[in-house]
Scaffold this active site. Structure first.
Site, mmCIF file in Angstrom:
data_model
loop_
_atom_site.group_PDB
_atom_site.id
_atom_site.type_symbol
_atom_site.label_atom_id
_atom_site.label_comp_id
_atom_site.label_asym_id
_atom_site.label_seq_id
_atom_site.Cartn_x
_atom_site.Cartn_y
_atom_site.Cartn_z
ATOM 1 C CB SER A 116 9.883 -18.714 25.886
ATOM 2 O OG SER A 116 10.438 -20.007 25.901
ATOM 3 C CD GLU A 212 15.420 -16.086 25.372
ATOM 4 O OE1 GLU A 212 15.835 -16.589 26.437
ATOM 5 O OE2 GLU A 212 14.375 -16.470 24.820
ATOM 6 C CG HIS A 277 14.058 -18.608 29.099
ATOM 7 N ND1 HIS A 277 14.283 -18.291 27.774
ATOM 8 C CD2 HIS A 277 12.929 -19.356 29.133
ATOM 9 C CE1 HIS A 277 13.320 -18.828 27.036
ATOM 10 N NE2 HIS A 277 12.494 -19.482 27.832
#
Length: 307
Positions: A116, A212, A277
């Site tokens: 992330s 992502e 995630h």
């Protein structure tokens, strides 16, 4: 794109420093994550400021100076074998320029894990240290605490990396084909935000780019991909792996945009590869040479992620 230096695998008893370079950390989830690590016969040590919260900006885990100091001390401590981030959120961009990269390089290679917002640090560790890093679950993350598959895949990557040289997913080919290259990537919005900084690679030429994101509308993802295209970051890329788009628009709305932006590159693209995630995320090493088979939805590493 060159292959990077692989750190040593962990052994039972290895010391794991847990740091929070980005957002504030839920204490209960951190405690549960530490129990998971102890269950693997590892020795987790929490950095001093992991549970801090910034006095003015509640989205940060303490001050920039303290978060940077925790990371640098953990990395430069000779008793530390690996550094595991507690969570993402936002804030890594604010600490990356505060780190003494010469001192961190002198400390030698170690294992680094996160995803992330930690994408910023994956890029910096590649550029500044020339080091393979692991895009995987974090110590206070829901996936790390509750998902057995995510736990097992990270554990195998850390302790027995030869057992996970082929990553198999339930993905499908957005664009069919096979390609070889060096893995890199992370969170799409962070890669776009990092463009032009001294800690980010100028391009993905010769690479297998993993992308992502979370909580973004389709037009914002379109904007980020278009920025990568306009900046030339995707020039010469060999293939793409698309992970989770958790809490984004429904995938049937997102998929046509991904095909529009990426289909014209003329390289294999596999979708829904199972990292990022979403629950049960795979750990993907960045900086290793691998072969992508979009039709079979596999990524096969030439060598184990860690030596």
């Amino acid at each position: 794109m060159r292959e990077l230096l692989r750190p040593r695998r962990l052994a039972p008893g290895a010391r794991i420093a847990v740091v929070a370079p980005s957002g504030p950390v839920p204490e209960e989830r951190l405690a549960a994550g530490l129990d998971v690590l102890r269950g693997w016969d590892l020795d987790p040590v929490v950095a001093p400021h992991v549970l801090d919260r910034h006095g003015k900006f509640g989205y940060l885990a303490g001050t920039d100076t303290d978060r940077a100091a925790d990371l640098q001390h953990a990395w430069c401590d000779p008793s530390t074998d690996a550094v595991l981030c507690a969570r993402g959120g936002y804030g890594a961009q604010r600490v990356v320029d505060l780190l003494d990269w010469e001192a961190m390089r002198a400390a030698g290679p170690k294992v680094f894990v996160g995803f992330s917002d930690i994408t910023t640090l994956h890029e910096a560790f590649a550029v500044r240290l020339g080091l393979v890093t692991l895009h995987g679950p974090m110590a206070a993350g829901v996936d790390f605490v509750k998902n057995t598959f995510a736990q097992d895949h990270l554990r195998a990557t850390l302790l027995a990396p030869e057992t996970v040289r082929t990553l198999t997913s339930h993905g499908t080919p957005l664009v069919p084909g096979r390609a070889r290259g060096v893995t890199l990537g992370g969170c799409l919005s962070l890669l776009a935000a990092d463009l032009g900084t001294p800690h980010a690679r100028p391009g993905a030429r010769g690479g297998l780019l993993c992308l992502e994101d979370v909580g973004e509308r389709t037009y914002r993802l379109d904007r980020a991909l278009t920025q990568l295209l306009r900046a030339g970051l995707l020039d010469g890329v060999r293939g793409l792996l698309l992970g989770s788009w958790q809490d984004c628009d429904p995938y049937e709305r997102l998929r046509p945009m991904l095909l529009d932006r990426l289909g014209g590159l003329g390289v294999p693209v596999v979708e829904e590869f199972g990292f990022g995630h979403a629950p049960g995320a795979r750990t993907i090493p960045f900086g290793v040479t691998a072969e992508l088979d979009a039709d079979a939805a596999t990524l096969t590493l030439d060598e184990p992620a860690l030596r």
